[in-house]
Design an enzyme around this catalytic site. Sequence first.
Site, PDB file in Angstrom:
ATOM      1  N   SER A 203       0.723  -1.184   0.112  1.00 27.24           N
ATOM      2  CA  SER A 203       0.065  -0.118   0.075  1.00 27.24           C
ATOM      3  C   SER A 203       0.726   1.374  -0.033  1.00 27.24           C
ATOM      4  CB  SER A 203      -0.717   0.195   1.231  1.00 27.24           C
ATOM      5  OG  SER A 203      -1.831  -0.998   1.074  1.00 27.24           O
TER       6      SER A 203
ATOM      7  N   HIS B 256      -2.643   0.742  -4.985  1.00 24.63           N
ATOM      8  CA  HIS B 256      -1.911  -0.733  -5.579  1.00 24.63           C
ATOM      9  C   HIS B 256      -2.044  -0.527  -7.038  1.00 24.63           C
ATOM     10  CE1 HIS B 256      -1.432  -3.251  -1.872  1.00 24.63           C
ATOM     11  NE2 HIS B 256      -1.918  -2.375  -1.388  1.00 24.63           N
TER      12      HIS B 256
ATOM     13  N   HIS C 275      -4.841  -9.447  -1.891  1.00 25.12           N
ATOM     14  CA  HIS C 275      -4.987  -9.868  -0.451  1.00 25.12           C
ATOM     15  C   HIS C 275      -6.361 -10.628  -0.375  1.00 25.12           C
ATOM     16  CE1 HIS C 275      -3.530  -5.702  -0.731  1.00 25.12           C
ATOM     17  NE2 HIS C 275      -2.744  -5.812   0.371  1.00 25.12           N
TER      18      HIS C 275
ATOM     19  N   TYR D 114      -8.282 -10.343   1.935  1.00 23.46           N
ATOM     20  CA  TYR D 114      -9.605  -9.511   1.936  1.00 23.46           C
ATOM     21  C   TYR D 114     -10.440  -8.888   0.730  1.00 23.46           C
ATOM     22  CZ  TYR D 114      -6.916  -5.415   1.632  1.00 23.46           C
ATOM     23  OH  TYR D 114      -6.127  -4.373   1.112  1.00 23.46           O
ATOM     24  N   GLU D 115      -9.603  -9.262  -0.328  1.00 22.15           N
ATOM     25  CA  GLU D 115     -10.540  -8.881  -1.639  1.00 22.15           C
ATOM     26  C   GLU D 115     -11.174 -10.148  -2.064  1.00 22.15           C
ATOM     27  OE1 GLU D 115      -7.687  -6.396  -4.381  1.00 22.15           O
ATOM     28  OE2 GLU D 115      -6.215  -7.202  -2.812  1.00 22.15           O
TER      29      GLU D 115
ATOM     30  N   ALA E  22       2.651  -2.012   4.413  1.00 20.48           N
ATOM     31  CA  ALA E  22       2.313  -0.899   5.383  1.00 20.48           C
ATOM     32  C   ALA E  22       2.003  -1.642   6.395  1.00 20.48           C
ATOM     33  CB  ALA E  22       1.137  -0.085   4.720  1.00 20.48           C
TER      34      ALA E  22
ATOM     35  N   MET F  62      -2.106  -7.059   6.825  1.00 21.26           N
ATOM     36  CA  MET F  62      -2.937  -7.626   6.277  1.00 21.26           C
ATOM     37  C   MET F  62      -2.461  -8.637   5.045  1.00 21.26           C
ATOM     38  SD  MET F  62      -6.299  -5.155   6.249  1.00 21.26           S
ATOM     39  CE  MET F  62      -6.558  -4.019   7.488  1.00 21.26           C
ATOM     40  N   SER F  63      -1.164  -8.531   4.916  1.00 21.23           N
ATOM     41  CA  SER F  63      -0.510  -9.172   3.933  1.00 21.23           C
ATOM     42  C   SER F  63       0.982  -9.997   4.176  1.00 21.23           C
ATOM     43  CB  SER F  63       0.098  -8.202   2.943  1.00 21.23           C
ATOM     44  OG  SER F  63       1.188  -7.341   3.405  1.00 21.23           O
TER      45      SER F  63
ATOM     46  N   ASN G   8       0.819   3.799  10.960  1.00 26.21           N
ATOM     47  CA  ASN G   8       0.071   4.322  12.007  1.00 26.21           C
ATOM     48  C   ASN G   8       0.391   3.521  13.228  1.00 26.21           C
ATOM     49  OD1 ASN G   8      -1.217   2.305  10.172  1.00 26.21           O
ATOM     50  ND2 ASN G   8      -2.199   1.768  12.185  1.00 26.21           N
TER      51      ASN G   8
ATOM     52  N   HIS H 109      -7.528   4.519   5.520  1.00 22.96           N
ATOM     53  CA  HIS H 109      -6.375   3.992   4.351  1.00 22.96           C
ATOM     54  C   HIS H 109      -5.716   5.127   3.733  1.00 22.96           C
ATOM     55  CE1 HIS H 109      -4.997   1.518   1.352  1.00 22.96           C
ATOM     56  NE2 HIS H 109      -5.476   2.105   0.498  1.00 22.96           N
TER      57      HIS H 109
HETATM   58  N1  HPA Z   1      -3.533  -2.764  10.991  1.00 24.83           N
HETATM   59  C1  HPA Z   1      -3.616  -3.638   9.792  1.00 24.83           C
HETATM   60  N2  HPA Z   1      -3.256  -3.568   8.451  1.00 24.83           N
HETATM   61  C2  HPA Z   1      -2.733  -2.243   8.497  1.00 24.83           C
HETATM   62  C3  HPA Z   1      -2.549  -1.244   9.742  1.00 24.83           C
HETATM   63  C4  HPA Z   1      -3.265  -1.548  10.831  1.00 24.83           C
HETATM   64  O1  HPA Z   1      -3.008  -0.718  11.778  1.00 24.83           O
HETATM   65  N3  HPA Z   1      -1.853  -0.152   9.029  1.00 24.83           N
HETATM   66  C5  HPA Z   1      -1.532  -0.468   7.586  1.00 24.83           C
HETATM   67  N4  HPA Z   1      -1.833  -1.570   7.426  1.00 24.83           N
END
Ligand code: HPA
Length: 277
Positions: A22, A53, A75, A77-78, A105, A199-200, A223, A235
């Site tokens: 990301s 992406h 991913h 989740y897609e 990320a 998430m990857s 973050n 996001h």
């Molecule tokens: N959680 C999950 N996936 C992420 C996060 C998060 O805080 N930040 C960037 N990808």
Amino acid sequence: MTSIVEAATGRHGFEVAVILGSGLSDLARSLVGGSPVPYSAVPGMPLSTVQGHEGALYAGEVAKVPTLAFAGRVHLYEGRAPSEVTFAVRAAVEAGCRIVILTNAAGGINPDLDAGSLCLISDHLNLTGSNPLTGPNDDSLGPRFLDLSEVYDASLRAMARSVDQALMEGVYAGLPGPTYETPAEVRMLAAMGADLVGMSTVHEAIMARYLGARVLGLSLVTNAAAGLSPEPLSHDEVAAVGARASGRLEIVVRGVIERAAHLGAPAKGEQGRERPT
Ligand code: HPA
């Protein structure tokens, strides 16, 4: 036989693959350059639906080392299967890559990892509930019971630290998403030993090791994980921090590729030590 990557790019003999997560797609252009091939022109390549992406394959040289850069990934989740999530890694290894650099990320759980930090992945917790090696095993590709005692290659991590002494290391918890975590989940992950959450990456890392490649994992902390900062997670912010911090990431990736060119594949004993269940 012509590989998928050769069919798409007209080139072969790659050594290193970089997969960009990301907000990091721009790095593919500055790292490798040239004209990218859209994923839609790569036979079998699943298309990313996530903003940030790009969905393009860059083929060229970094520090004279033939390198593939995948700008964008798909991913779980897609709605993608583990086999689709790992497609790029499989295509990269088929194209000759013996080193796979996975970037992502991530949210920072360890309080030392605030937004903008870059962190080497030292190990992971696969909390996705799935594994890309589920199903019949092709013994000609890799072992049924893959040893994961060193998923993230120690030599590559040492090289990355020699490029950037300030790099931290941490354990990455891979969750299925697409929601960010609750504060209670983040406390659970901290208790489990996670420093980062995303998430990857975990499926790609497992697949790369299975196929005998060395793996380097780099998380850009975009973050503080949920509950650790008063700000809600978004996001857009994740993508914006990714874009801002990509310069430092590029220096590390370029430096590792320069230094790692001579490494080759891990010895058979370093991979695939089978343990009966
Ligand atoms: N959680 C999950 N996936 C992420 C996060 C998060 O805080 N930040 C960037 N990808």
